[in-house]
Design an enzyme around this catalytic site. Structure first.
Site, short mmCIF file in Angstrom:
data_model
loop_
_atom_site.label_atom_id
_atom_site.label_comp_id
_atom_site.label_asym_id
_atom_site.label_seq_id
_atom_site.Cartn_x
_atom_site.Cartn_y
_atom_site.Cartn_z
N HIS A 268 28.19 43.80 39.14
CA HIS A 268 27.92 44.36 40.47
C HIS A 268 27.39 45.79 40.37
CE1 HIS A 268 29.71 40.75 41.97
NE2 HIS A 268 30.92 41.09 41.59
N ASP A 319 28.41 34.03 40.30
CA ASP A 319 29.69 34.58 40.74
C ASP A 319 30.56 33.55 41.46
OD1 ASP A 319 31.78 36.24 41.44
OD2 ASP A 319 30.54 37.83 42.26
#
Length: 452
Positions: A268, A319
């Protein structure tokens, strides 16, 4: 021995016409351009290397779409996390394997040929370790083996619930291990991947919320030179709490204290200052971007133009697996930048193709982050490749980089016609060879989980 003939193929030296690739023992043994197809060749319109998916939580595929009802107040990442905890506490090892297999089949059908499994669902539902501490890791490996997807397994160290060593909460009980248990899980996982062709092993200290500095040092040592992945700066609240704990922001703290280098992948890294962005890029570590999940959770927008301008490397991952698609992640990455900057073609150099820029970056950065053997469509390289359907409306009459633009921005997964991993065809006509069996088992598992 298999021979592929591609009318158009993306090689390390660029696009080639009439490329003939001979596959033997899982590798391209010969690659020749400008060759007419021969009888017995498998003919495809467009051939590109398979992409790495550098960040997955496979078990979350089972809850896709289940967190889309608004609560009594504003919904955030933190409220979604509570839904995820409740779902994680239900799954048996057999059910986790079935859900992972479904996710992995979908990854292959979308153009991914390797996954980095950020694996933290370790223990029994009551939090007790299984007698076989690698029970759940073996389930992940079994799902990857069944699907034919290459695996980089990343056992996760998860010890705390927040900065400063705060004790974990009950919803995290399946994730939590002390250092001795984690070391045993890593060694057992090393044995698991040794039995899986092409698999690699790294470690993943979950985040600075979930490990102390001493925990982080211990986890990195267990990597034994392999990849190190960590969540960092996904949420504004996380940044604020890190500042309160240490006086530094998460990426800043890692740069100052963790010795970031090309083995590392920061997942991220959404919220960074310009100084953090430039230093992170200069470290050689990879940014693990998960644009669909980051949009789904309302995380924010990664400062991609500045990171790329500073020489930063990135790859993409699925993810939470709320939507599984290689093109979807790349498209969302660019579209978020367009919305944030109110411009078009943000991540391409002047005059260049955006699809090609995204594809090249994800291939190189993802491969680095997963310690994957690369080489692309070249002699000696692993025969991991994706054929796109030239008859797709978005690819008709395209040539060169326009084929990638059509796939990523207009066609998506429907353009994926065939996929080979180690020279073995696992997808034909857009469908995985085990789709029906895997899907039936997944449906039965969801029937049980949803009834509880």
């Amino acid at each position: 021995m298999t021979v592929l003939h591609a009318s158009h193929a993306l090689t390390p030296t660029g696009w080639q016409a009439d490329l003939r690739l001979t596959v033997a023992e899982g590798r391209f043994s010969a690659v020749e351009a400008g060759c007419a197809p021969q009888p017995g060749d498998t003919r495809v319109a467009v051939l590109v290397p398979g992409l790495p998916n550098l960040h997955s939580h496979a078990f979350q595929r089972g809850m896709a779409g289940l967190a889309e009802r608004r609560g009594p107040a504003a919904d955030t990442f933190w409220t979604w996390r509570e839904t995820m905890y409740r779902f994680a506490l239900r799954m048996s090892p057999e059910e986790a394997e079935a859900v992972a297999a479904q996710a992995y089949v979908e990854m292959l059908e979308s153009g991914f040929t390797r996954v980095g499994e950020f694996h933290y669902l370790h223990h029994a539902p009551d939090g007790a370790p299984y007698a076989n501490v690698a029970e759940m890791a073996e389930r992940i490996a079994a799902a990857a083996s069944l699907a034919g997807l290459r695996l980089t397994l990343l056992p996760v160290l998860y010890r705390r619930s927040n900065f400063g060593g705060i004790a974990p909460n009950d919803g995290q009980r399946r994730f939590v291990s002390d250092l001795d248990l984690f070391a045993r899980m890593v060694e057992a996982s090393r044995a698991v991947v040794a039995d899986l062709p092409g698999a690699t092993l790294g470690v993943a200290p979950h985040s600075l919320r979930a490990v102390t500095p001493n925990d982080l040092t211990a986890a990195v040592a267990l990597a034994d030179g392999g990849p190190v992945h960590i969540h960092a700066a996904e949420q504004v609240r996380e940044v604020e709490e890190c500042l309160a704990w240490s006086g530094a922001r998460p990426v800043e703290w890692l740069l100052d204290h963790a010795g970031l280098d090309p083995r590392w992948c920061l997942i991220h890294a959404t919220h960074m200052t310009p100084d953090e962005t430039a230093r992170f890029a200069g470290s050689g570590a990879v940014a693990g971007l998960c644009p669909v999940t980051e949009a789904s959770l309302g995380d924010g927008i990664f400062p991609a133009p500045d990171f790329v301008a500073a020489g930063g490397r990135y790859g993409v991952g699925t993810d939470s697996n709320v939507l599984v698609g290689a093109a979807d992640e790349l498209r969302q990455l660019e579209y978020a930048q367009r919305l944030g900057h109110r411009q078009r073609n943000v991540l391409a150099a002047p005059g260049a193709s955006t699809g090609r820029a995204l594809f090249d970056a994800a291939l190189a950065g993802g491969g680095q982050a997963l310690a994957a053997e690369g080489g692309g469509l070249a002699a000696g390289a692993p025969a991991d490749c994706v054929a796109l359907a030239g008859t797709d409306p978005a690819l008709i009459e395209r040539r060169g980089d326009a084929l990638l633009d059509g796939w990523i921005f207009a066609a998506g997964s429907r353009a994926v016609d065939a996929v080979w991993v180690a020279g073995r065809q696992v997808v034909a006509g857009g469908r995985h060879h085990a789709r029906e069996a895997v899907g039936a088992r997944y449906a039965a598992v969801l029937g049980r989980l949803m009834a509880e």
